[in-house]
Design a protein around this motif. Structure first.
Motif, PDB file in Angstrom:
ATOM      1  N   ASP A  10     -20.422  91.067  -9.217  1.00  0.00           N
ATOM      2  CA  ASP A  10     -20.260  90.338 -10.705  1.00  0.00           C
ATOM      3  C   ASP A  10     -20.050  91.070 -11.218  1.00  0.00           C
ATOM      4  O   ASP A  10     -20.886  91.232 -12.763  1.00  0.00           O
ATOM      5  N   ALA A  11     -20.903  92.751 -10.819  1.00  0.00           N
ATOM      6  CA  ALA A  11     -20.813  94.001 -11.873  1.00  0.00           C
ATOM      7  C   ALA A  11     -19.414  93.888 -12.235  1.00  0.00           C
ATOM      8  O   ALA A  11     -18.123  93.947 -12.015  1.00  0.00           O
ATOM      9  N   HIS A  12     -19.319  94.520 -13.814  1.00  0.00           N
ATOM     10  CA  HIS A  12     -18.670  94.850 -14.631  1.00  0.00           C
ATOM     11  C   HIS A  12     -18.414  96.431 -14.989  1.00  0.00           C
ATOM     12  O   HIS A  12     -18.900  97.487 -14.648  1.00  0.00           O
ATOM     13  N   TYR A  13     -17.104  96.840 -14.717  1.00  0.00           N
ATOM     14  CA  TYR A  13     -16.654  98.064 -15.034  1.00  0.00           C
ATOM     15  C   TYR A  13     -16.359  98.336 -16.509  1.00  0.00           C
ATOM     16  O   TYR A  13     -15.370  97.177 -17.162  1.00  0.00           O
ATOM     17  N   THR A  14     -15.880  99.302 -17.492  1.00  0.00           N
ATOM     18  CA  THR A  14     -15.247 100.075 -18.378  1.00  0.00           C
ATOM     19  C   THR A  14     -14.157 100.437 -18.090  1.00  0.00           C
ATOM     20  O   THR A  14     -14.423 100.955 -17.151  1.00  0.00           O
ATOM     21  N   PRO A  15     -13.267 100.922 -18.925  1.00  0.00           N
ATOM     22  CA  PRO A  15     -12.164 100.905 -18.896  1.00  0.00           C
ATOM     23  C   PRO A  15     -12.308 102.662 -18.441  1.00  0.00           C
ATOM     24  O   PRO A  15     -12.846 103.224 -19.224  1.00  0.00           O
ATOM     25  N   HIS A  16     -11.523 103.325 -16.998  1.00  0.00           N
ATOM     26  CA  HIS A  16     -11.702 103.966 -16.763  1.00  0.00           C
ATOM     27  C   HIS A  16     -10.919 104.544 -15.600  1.00  0.00           C
ATOM     28  O   HIS A  16      -9.824 104.283 -15.727  1.00  0.00           O
ATOM     29  N   ARG A  17     -10.206 105.878 -15.332  1.00  0.00           N
ATOM     30  CA  ARG A  17      -9.550 106.068 -14.386  1.00  0.00           C
ATOM     31  C   ARG A  17      -9.906 106.667 -13.294  1.00  0.00           C
ATOM     32  O   ARG A  17     -11.158 107.675 -13.412  1.00  0.00           O
ATOM     33  N   HIS A  18      -9.458 107.057 -12.205  1.00  0.00           N
ATOM     34  CA  HIS A  18      -9.249 108.033 -11.514  1.00  0.00           C
ATOM     35  C   HIS A  18      -8.407 108.751 -10.433  1.00  0.00           C
ATOM     36  O   HIS A  18      -7.002 108.864 -11.153  1.00  0.00           O
ATOM     37  N   ALA A  19      -8.839 110.056 -10.430  1.00  0.00           N
ATOM     38  CA  ALA A  19      -7.654 110.775  -9.954  1.00  0.00           C
ATOM     39  C   ALA A  19      -6.991 110.708  -8.551  1.00  0.00           C
ATOM     40  O   ALA A  19      -6.040 111.353  -8.305  1.00  0.00           O
ATOM     41  N   THR A  20      -7.322 109.650  -7.901  1.00  0.00           N
ATOM     42  CA  THR A  20      -6.623 110.089  -6.785  1.00  0.00           C
ATOM     43  C   THR A  20      -5.728 108.274  -6.872  1.00  0.00           C
ATOM     44  O   THR A  20      -5.586 107.714  -7.900  1.00  0.00           O
ATOM     45  N   LEU A  21      -4.637 107.857  -5.857  1.00  0.00           N
ATOM     46  CA  LEU A  21      -4.213 106.709  -5.797  1.00  0.00           C
ATOM     47  C   LEU A  21      -5.289 106.213  -5.593  1.00  0.00           C
ATOM     48  O   LEU A  21      -5.509 105.630  -4.374  1.00  0.00           O
ATOM     49  N   SER A  22      -5.119 104.364  -6.033  1.00  0.00           N
ATOM     50  CA  SER A  22      -6.411 103.798  -5.751  1.00  0.00           C
ATOM     51  C   SER A  22      -5.377 101.329  -5.358  1.00  0.00           C
ATOM     52  O   SER A  22      -4.480 101.585  -6.450  1.00  0.00           O
ATOM     53  N   PRO A  44      -6.709  86.946  -4.420  1.00  0.00           N
ATOM     54  CA  PRO A  44      -6.259  87.164  -2.786  1.00  0.00           C
ATOM     55  C   PRO A  44      -5.053  86.885  -2.015  1.00  0.00           C
ATOM     56  O   PRO A  44      -4.636  87.650  -1.405  1.00  0.00           O
ATOM     57  N   ASP A  45      -3.828  87.013  -2.907  1.00  0.00           N
ATOM     58  CA  ASP A  45      -2.292  86.973  -2.774  1.00  0.00           C
ATOM     59  C   ASP A  45      -2.050  87.800  -2.970  1.00  0.00           C
ATOM     60  O   ASP A  45      -1.350  88.566  -2.278  1.00  0.00           O
ATOM     61  N   SER A  46      -2.577  89.257  -3.398  1.00  0.00           N
ATOM     62  CA  SER A  46      -1.718  90.217  -3.987  1.00  0.00           C
ATOM     63  C   SER A  46      -2.225  92.008  -3.907  1.00  0.00           C
ATOM     64  O   SER A  46      -3.689  91.746  -3.407  1.00  0.00           O
ATOM     65  N   LEU A  47      -1.826  92.755  -4.275  1.00  0.00           N
ATOM     66  CA  LEU A  47      -2.509  93.774  -4.091  1.00  0.00           C
ATOM     67  C   LEU A  47      -2.172  94.622  -4.861  1.00  0.00           C
ATOM     68  O   LEU A  47      -1.826  94.496  -6.154  1.00  0.00           O
ATOM     69  N   ILE A  48      -3.168  95.065  -6.082  1.00  0.00           N
ATOM     70  CA  ILE A  48      -2.935  96.085  -7.034  1.00  0.00           C
ATOM     71  C   ILE A  48      -3.073  97.964  -6.227  1.00  0.00           C
ATOM     72  O   ILE A  48      -3.917  98.059  -5.622  1.00  0.00           O
ATOM     73  N   ALA A  49      -2.110  98.314  -7.524  1.00  0.00           N
ATOM     74  CA  ALA A  49      -1.437  99.553  -6.700  1.00  0.00           C
ATOM     75  C   ALA A  49      -1.344 101.194  -8.363  1.00  0.00           C
ATOM     76  O   ALA A  49      -0.772 100.564  -9.144  1.00  0.00           O
ATOM     77  N   LEU A  50      -2.775 101.712  -7.915  1.00  0.00           N
ATOM     78  CA  LEU A  50      -2.884 101.985  -9.399  1.00  0.00           C
ATOM     79  C   LEU A  50      -2.402 103.787  -9.581  1.00  0.00           C
ATOM     80  O   LEU A  50      -2.860 104.805  -8.479  1.00  0.00           O
ATOM     81  N   ASN A  51      -1.694 104.026  -9.714  1.00  0.00           N
ATOM     82  CA  ASN A  51      -1.209 105.646  -9.797  1.00  0.00           C
ATOM     83  C   ASN A  51      -2.468 106.302 -10.741  1.00  0.00           C
ATOM     84  O   ASN A  51      -3.280 105.229 -11.372  1.00  0.00           O
ATOM     85  N   PRO A  52      -2.729 107.908 -10.253  1.00  0.00           N
ATOM     86  CA  PRO A  52      -3.339 108.763 -10.041  1.00  0.00           C
ATOM     87  C   PRO A  52      -3.175 109.106 -11.919  1.00  0.00           C
ATOM     88  O   PRO A  52      -2.536 108.549 -12.714  1.00  0.00           O
ATOM     89  N   GLU A  53      -4.972 108.681 -12.426  1.00  0.00           N
ATOM     90  CA  GLU A  53      -4.703 108.861 -14.401  1.00  0.00           C
ATOM     91  C   GLU A  53      -4.367 107.793 -15.189  1.00  0.00           C
ATOM     92  O   GLU A  53      -4.451 107.777 -16.234  1.00  0.00           O
ATOM     93  N   THR A  54      -4.525 105.845 -14.549  1.00  0.00           N
ATOM     94  CA  THR A  54      -4.470 104.634 -14.888  1.00  0.00           C
ATOM     95  C   THR A  54      -5.239 105.002 -15.776  1.00  0.00           C
ATOM     96  O   THR A  54      -6.359 104.621 -14.555  1.00  0.00           O
ATOM     97  N   VAL A  55      -6.214 104.804 -16.754  1.00  0.00           N
ATOM     98  CA  VAL A  55      -6.745 103.866 -17.215  1.00  0.00           C
ATOM     99  C   VAL A  55      -7.288 102.235 -16.920  1.00  0.00           C
ATOM    100  O   VAL A  55      -6.052 101.412 -17.401  1.00  0.00           O
ATOM    101  N   HIS A  56      -7.601 101.952 -16.368  1.00  0.00           N
ATOM    102  CA  HIS A  56      -8.394 100.869 -16.523  1.00  0.00           C
ATOM    103  C   HIS A  56      -9.311  99.638 -16.281  1.00  0.00           C
ATOM    104  O   HIS A  56     -10.413 100.430 -16.362  1.00  0.00           O
ATOM    105  N   ALA A  57     -10.153  98.461 -15.814  1.00  0.00           N
ATOM    106  CA  ALA A  57     -10.745  98.198 -15.681  1.00  0.00           C
ATOM    107  C   ALA A  57     -10.351  96.831 -15.329  1.00  0.00           C
ATOM    108  O   ALA A  57     -10.070  95.797 -15.292  1.00  0.00           O
ATOM    109  N   CYS A  58     -11.473  96.196 -14.057  1.00  0.00           N
ATOM    110  CA  CYS A  58     -11.448  95.212 -12.865  1.00  0.00           C
ATOM    111  C   CYS A  58     -12.102  94.264 -13.685  1.00  0.00           C
ATOM    112  O   CYS A  58     -13.650  95.171 -12.609  1.00  0.00           O
ATOM    113  N   ASN A  59     -12.780  93.288 -13.688  1.00  0.00           N
ATOM    114  CA  ASN A  59     -13.905  92.548 -13.561  1.00  0.00           C
ATOM    115  C   ASN A  59     -13.617  91.050 -13.602  1.00  0.00           C
ATOM    116  O   ASN A  59     -13.068  90.370 -13.442  1.00  0.00           O
TER     117      ASN A  59
END
Length: 267
Positions: A10-22, A44-59
């Motif tokens: 149940d951990a929460h993330y603040t908006p952030h980005r990754h240098a990687t493809l996530s 559980p029915d789909s994938l999420i694909a984040l291009n590098p440097e995409t600012v996001h949060a998933c909670n």
């Protein structure tokens, strides 16, 4: 490549980005995903694909726990692979879909993660499976004809100067005036310029660079966590712990323990 699995969290993330493809998938429960002005419900029915440097949060939603898997792929490695698929590739070709509803690819993703987490599997087998999955993903969801809105050259250069200055001074505490001088803009213009290009403030971007370096040191060295904190410009270990957990959703100690545990299982 980094592969991560989290159970009943149940951990929460603040908006952030990754240098990687996530690339991630919910395995149990649901989660709320936000990027820019878009909010999606992940199942559980789909994938999420984040291009590098995409600012996001998933909670989690209303405190409900969820389980998920994440795969972080080095951008340079992805670009080299894309260069073998498409002509004229000089930089990473972004994926055109954020949510991917592709049952075949989803099954392939879970099979890949199972293999990556299998301590008995050969590294060569893992490498081949990873490349095969990435080729399928890029072939289906990278459109070479799709180009993002071009950013004016001068603005790109100024933003890159700020990024480069922060990378070089990741252990320091630069001021807004320092960054403005490096970029050749006024301090008042700096925040807006950088925010429009990256979705983050310079201060937040600096913290994320520090966390990327902390992950590297935690996984490749035996340096004490308190020493890592001071090396990277945090006030103390507690300060590092707080920022690390906001971005990675675990403490530096838990992160290192997971890395070392997976290595010992593979030996």
């Amino acid at each position: 490549m980094e592969c991560r699995h989290t159970y009943d969290s149940d951990a929460h993330y603040t908006p952030h980005r990754h240098a990687t493809l996530s690339i991630g998938a919910i395995t149990e429960g649901v989660a709320s995903f936000t990027s820019g002005d878009q909010t999606r419900i992940l199942t559980p029915d789909s994938l999420i694909a984040l291009n590098p440097e995409t600012v996001h949060a998933c909670n989690p939603i209303e405190g409900e726990a969820r389980s998920y898997r994440m795969l972080y792929l080095d951008t340079a490695w992805c670009t080299r692979l894309q260069a073998g698929l498409f002509e004229g590739v000089e930089s990473f070709v972004p994926l055109t879909h954020l949510l991917i509803d592709d049952a075949d690819l989803l099954r392939g993703y879970h099979a890949l993660v199972d293999l990556l987490l299998d301590p008995q599997a050969l590294y060569l087998e893992k490498e081949e499976a990873l490349e095969s999955f990435a080729v399928s993903l890029f072939g289906r969801y990278c459109d070479r004809r799709c180009r993002p809105e071009p950013i004016p050259l001068l603005q790109r250069q100024r933003v890159e100067r700020i990024r480069e200055f922060l990378r070089k001074h990741v252990r320091d505490n630069p001021t807004t005036a320092d960054l403005a001088q490096a970029a050749g803009v006024s301090p008042s213009h700096l925040i807006r310029l950088f925010g429009e290009a990256t979705g983050l403030s310079p201060r937040r971007y600096l913290f994320e660079l520090r966390i990327e370096k902390a992950r590297e040191l935690l996984s490749t060295t035996e340096m004490p966590i308190a020493e890592i904190a001071l090396e990277l410009g945090f006030f103390d270990q507690s300060h590092l712990n707080r920022v690390f957990k906001q971005i990675v959703a675990c403490t530096p100690y838990e992160y290192r323990k997971g890395i070392l545990g997976s290595r010992s299982s593979a030996q």
